[in-house]
Design a protein around this motif. Sequence first.
Motif, mmCIF file in Angstrom:
data_model
loop_
_atom_site.group_PDB
_atom_site.id
_atom_site.type_symbol
_atom_site.label_atom_id
_atom_site.label_comp_id
_atom_site.label_asym_id
_atom_site.label_seq_id
_atom_site.Cartn_x
_atom_site.Cartn_y
_atom_site.Cartn_z
ATOM 1 N N ILE D 96 22.636 -9.623 -12.167
ATOM 2 C CA ILE D 96 21.535 -10.514 -11.813
ATOM 3 C C ILE D 96 21.467 -11.622 -12.859
ATOM 4 O O ILE D 96 21.470 -11.349 -14.060
ATOM 5 C CB ILE D 96 20.178 -9.765 -11.785
ATOM 6 C CG1 ILE D 96 20.239 -8.571 -10.812
ATOM 7 C CG2 ILE D 96 19.045 -10.706 -11.416
ATOM 8 C CD1 ILE D 96 18.938 -7.748 -10.754
ATOM 9 N N LEU D 97 21.432 -12.871 -12.370
ATOM 10 C CA LEU D 97 21.273 -14.016 -13.273
ATOM 11 C C LEU D 97 19.810 -14.448 -13.227
ATOM 12 O O LEU D 97 19.261 -14.661 -12.149
ATOM 13 C CB LEU D 97 22.173 -15.165 -12.840
ATOM 14 C CG LEU D 97 23.676 -14.891 -12.886
ATOM 15 C CD1 LEU D 97 24.449 -16.121 -12.394
ATOM 16 C CD2 LEU D 97 24.125 -14.528 -14.304
ATOM 17 N N VAL D 111 21.159 -23.843 -8.667
ATOM 18 C CA VAL D 111 22.267 -23.883 -7.706
ATOM 19 C C VAL D 111 23.522 -23.245 -8.320
ATOM 20 O O VAL D 111 24.235 -22.494 -7.641
ATOM 21 C CB VAL D 111 22.534 -25.334 -7.251
ATOM 22 C CG1 VAL D 111 23.835 -25.434 -6.454
ATOM 23 C CG2 VAL D 111 21.350 -25.838 -6.435
ATOM 24 N N ALA D 112 23.774 -23.505 -9.581
ATOM 25 C CA ALA D 112 24.932 -22.883 -10.246
ATOM 26 C C ALA D 112 24.808 -21.367 -10.229
ATOM 27 O O ALA D 112 25.785 -20.647 -9.980
ATOM 28 C CB ALA D 112 25.055 -23.401 -11.684
ATOM 29 N N ALA D 113 23.622 -20.880 -10.477
ATOM 30 C CA ALA D 113 23.407 -19.426 -10.432
ATOM 31 C C ALA D 113 23.623 -18.911 -9.015
ATOM 32 O O ALA D 113 24.311 -17.899 -8.800
ATOM 33 C CB ALA D 113 21.993 -19.087 -10.916
ATOM 34 N N ALA D 114 23.049 -19.606 -8.050
ATOM 35 C CA ALA D 114 23.172 -19.171 -6.654
ATOM 36 C C ALA D 114 24.641 -19.148 -6.227
ATOM 37 O O ALA D 114 25.086 -18.244 -5.517
ATOM 38 C CB ALA D 114 22.364 -20.099 -5.752
ATOM 39 N N ASN D 115 25.402 -20.126 -6.673
ATOM 40 C CA ASN D 115 26.805 -20.234 -6.255
ATOM 41 C C ASN D 115 27.695 -19.105 -6.779
ATOM 42 O O ASN D 115 28.793 -18.904 -6.275
ATOM 43 C CB ASN D 115 27.383 -21.583 -6.686
ATOM 44 C CG ASN D 115 26.866 -22.699 -5.801
ATOM 45 O OD1 ASN D 115 26.359 -22.454 -4.708
ATOM 46 N ND2 ASN D 115 26.986 -23.941 -6.282
ATOM 47 N N THR D 116 27.238 -18.369 -7.758
ATOM 48 C CA THR D 116 28.037 -17.240 -8.237
ATOM 49 C C THR D 116 27.979 -16.071 -7.257
ATOM 50 O O THR D 116 28.769 -15.131 -7.362
ATOM 51 C CB THR D 116 27.519 -16.713 -9.598
ATOM 52 O OG1 THR D 116 26.204 -16.175 -9.409
ATOM 53 C CG2 THR D 116 27.486 -17.810 -10.644
ATOM 54 N N LYS D 139 16.026 -23.290 -2.851
ATOM 55 C CA LYS D 139 17.257 -23.837 -3.444
ATOM 56 C C LYS D 139 18.355 -22.776 -3.486
ATOM 57 O O LYS D 139 19.531 -23.089 -3.314
ATOM 58 C CB LYS D 139 16.981 -24.351 -4.866
ATOM 59 C CG LYS D 139 16.132 -25.623 -4.905
ATOM 60 C CD LYS D 139 15.787 -26.019 -6.349
ATOM 61 C CE LYS D 139 14.812 -27.199 -6.372
ATOM 62 N NZ LYS D 139 14.358 -27.515 -7.745
ATOM 63 N N VAL D 140 17.979 -21.537 -3.733
ATOM 64 C CA VAL D 140 18.963 -20.449 -3.742
ATOM 65 C C VAL D 140 19.493 -20.229 -2.329
ATOM 66 O O VAL D 140 20.711 -20.177 -2.094
ATOM 67 C CB VAL D 140 18.346 -19.147 -4.305
ATOM 68 C CG1 VAL D 140 19.361 -18.003 -4.251
ATOM 69 C CG2 VAL D 140 17.855 -19.362 -5.740
#
Lengths: 259, 259, 259, 259
Positions: D96-97, D111-116, D139-140
Amino acid sequence: AGNFFLLAGPCAIEGEDMALRIAERVVEITDKLNIPYVFKGSFKKANRSRIDSFTGIGDEKALKILRKVSETFNVPTVTDIHEVTDAEKAAEYVDILQIPAFLVRQTDLVVAAANTGKTVNLKKGQFMSPESMKHAVKKVIDSGNEQAMITDRGTMFGYQDMIVDFRGVPTMKEYAPVVLDVTHSLQQPNQTSGVTGGRPDMIETIARAGVATGVDGLFMETHFDPANAKSDGANMLHLDYLEGLLTNLVAIRKTINSL
Amino acid sequence: AGNFFLLAGPCAIEGEDMALRIAERVVEITDKLNIPYVFKGSFKKANRSRIDSFTGIGDEKALKILRKVSETFNVPTVTDIHEVTDAEKAAEYVDILQIPAFLVRQTDLVVAAANTGKTVNLKKGQFMSPESMKHAVKKVIDSGNEQAMITDRGTMFGYQDMIVDFRGVPTMKEYAPVVLDVTHSLQQPNQTSGVTGGRPDMIETIARAGVATGVDGLFMETHFDPANAKSDGANMLHLDYLEGLLTNLVAIRKTINSL
Amino acid sequence: AGNFFLLAGPCAIEGEDMALRIAERVVEITDKLNIPYVFKGSFKKANRSRIDSFTGIGDEKALKILRKVSETFNVPTVTDIHEVTDAEKAAEYVDILQIPAFLVRQTDLVVAAANTGKTVNLKKGQFMSPESMKHAVKKVIDSGNEQAMITDRGTMFGYQDMIVDFRGVPTMKEYAPVVLDVTHSLQQPNQTSGVTGGRPDMIETIARAGVATGVDGLFMETHFDPANAKSDGANMLHLDYLEGLLTNLVAIRKTINSL
Amino acid sequence: AGNFFLLAGPCAIEGEDMALRIAERVVEITDKLNIPYVFKGSFKKANRSRIDSFTGIGDEKALKILRKVSETFNVPTVTDIHEVTDAEKAAEYVDILQIPAFLVRQTDLVVAAANTGKTVNLKKGQFMSPESMKHAVKKVIDSGNEQAMITDRGTMFGYQDMIVDFRGVPTMKEYAPVVLDVTHSLQQPNQTSGVTGGRPDMIETIARAGVATGVDGLFMETHFDPANAKSDGANMLHLDYLEGLLTNLVAIRKTINSL
């Protein structure tokens, strides 16, 4: 004890034409009124409420426009940075690096800005006391950079409103020059729509109080067509009102200087 | 567009000598500076944090001292009332009846004050928006009395602090003349000790912002020996600083009038 | 460690029929659930936003209805007082005298209530910290009356919202039994219209949190037809939802008692 | 409708031994109580008040310890990220980020977190309404990741205090699973010293209210020696109190599930 200085320009750099057009008009006015002027424009907008909000025209492109404005009108420029990697990049193009209010507690970012040797404009977090800005300034100074300034852009008051606490002006002047951001201070955030509202009718009220309490500078976003600007339309001052506003503020400043 | 007016005096009427001594000095200063002056003093203190706090020297005795001040120096007077039965009693002695901030939502009290025909000074509740003062003013007007004024004494900000929201000045001026209470606005209430603290070092800051934003009047508590006053010592302005403060504020007012 | 008690009834006593009808239903429910019950009703409404708001049916008439409810259902009653002269008058008819939140700093009123020998229910001011209620309780005790209780009805959060700070429950329990007013805590005051809004959909959320954090009692306004009630319609709980709500809360209380 | 889940661990990963020691004890307790457990630890501390505050033992080193904890005890892990470049790096090690409260408005980071593809735990900004978290969750989801959760860590109340608004629990549950961060919610920030204070004595109060109002998970920082921890010592729960606390909370949860 001279005049206050002014950081002003559009919220975001939407293109070269609009940037030059706004700069030209502000330069005209500030030349006339003997106000030291710094052109302000964001090269990207990173902290929008919604993913579909406008975020910029491209970093390099926007930064080059900032440099163009600087060269064209012989004025310094300021832009805000959001990641450590932005600091050096932006420092190639502008004179003042601004740390956004939400990010002013990010040590890495503040230190990266300080390490460029540029002036660092620290926005007071909406969640921070004036006193706690001492620590943000200290991070700049401890990085070997004496050129810090603080900009107040209001303090959260409930979920959907902000207040400017003018006790913060003398308090923060003990740490660094203090700027009052008169347009963002009037935002009304957290609206259910995801679009931040504002009270632009109160700009002159807040600005007068700022000058009367001794701010060193003023910050304001201005545009020739706020209603059609790509961000913060609800808060920007219409460019047509700028000269009248500044004329009044300069008069107050002269009185303050004489006291 | 003349000068601002001033409501000033001690927190509580502690005796005739102290009242006359304070009034004499304030009259001297305000005469010199052409500031319309209203002598202020509470004839009782009803809303203390602790039962052992000083509450007054006796109602009639204190009210008679207010009249004596008025006759001696030919100035109007203002005092605050706390119960319906206070209204008529106080109206025999003073020119302006003030409704305390905590009580400004008590319709019976506001109407009782209005019915005396005296000017009614409505303090904005620390828990009220500037906009909601419209309703308090309307209660006075609906009682057939057009002489209402509003005094802002700050707004709660967390439990132990207050902020002055200067957006309230233009907002409330739409309803009635607006006064800024510069000493109570700097209180820091709800301290665990039961003794309210304050920031008297910020009086000039807040007062300058008030004059710059267009208040019609200023309210301040002043005493020749705040540290030994029987109430609100933490907030009152030392009488020795009054002339310097007002001189500066009059200069700002003149500039504001010229804009 | 038994059940929580309940102070409940309509905002204002609008007439005998409505009072008896509400009391009858609440008595039925609380008997079934073993909840000690106190009937609540205001005999006058003194702190309305607007002069044209409903203020009552006549003091004596309303107080007699409170007594009638008490005699009919064999339950104690509580009502709020607004002036010193109310204290003795109301004490002839009811068992608990309640000091409204706006008035809890008025020493004369608190002492007058305490002097009747009745239980005094001190509402925490919306502008007060939990810690500062210690001083209000002390005024009752210093008057020789040990029967104080404290009711939390939320704390101002910005101009138009309130929050319940549940840290206040254990804090204030050190001074006196603590009641949570679940309906007023959800008010949204200072609306431009002069009519207070609310969030009745959040009543169960706030009530559950109160019981889980150990409140001694709950306070709620309830009516068989909130939309047509003469005051506080936006906040009262519909009587039809009371049994379901209390059943859930009693279950939580039993668990809390067992920990 | 099963048990709540728990995100818990030290504020910062100070070393392998302390991480394993804390994890081992929490695993023991949560196994016994049937609480799904996620080990929490920050691999760096980026938003400290002062430049001389502890910021970590090295990113890779700390992330490897997180993986070691995961493998040793077969539990998922969560850590917070501060820059876009952190997202992919941390995603290699944890499940989990977490987006820190101050950074939850930074679209690029979310968005960077979601993209993982990892679960994204969005902390509600101390300056944000519950309703405005809808936009962060969106956004996620708009990035193609359905695994968002929201953690409330309190809301600014004045400069030096925070309050938990429990109305936010049902509100935010409409957007994503809701976690209550019971230790950070009790921080008292902006202290003049630059060292954040806290109210660890209120942890159980706030946690009980959270479980009673239906949170899906709890977040807490815990350490076997908070007083000597390198960050947030004022807020962490001593590990010795964890079992007693969770036992009580599980009892309340069971009751809530039965309603």
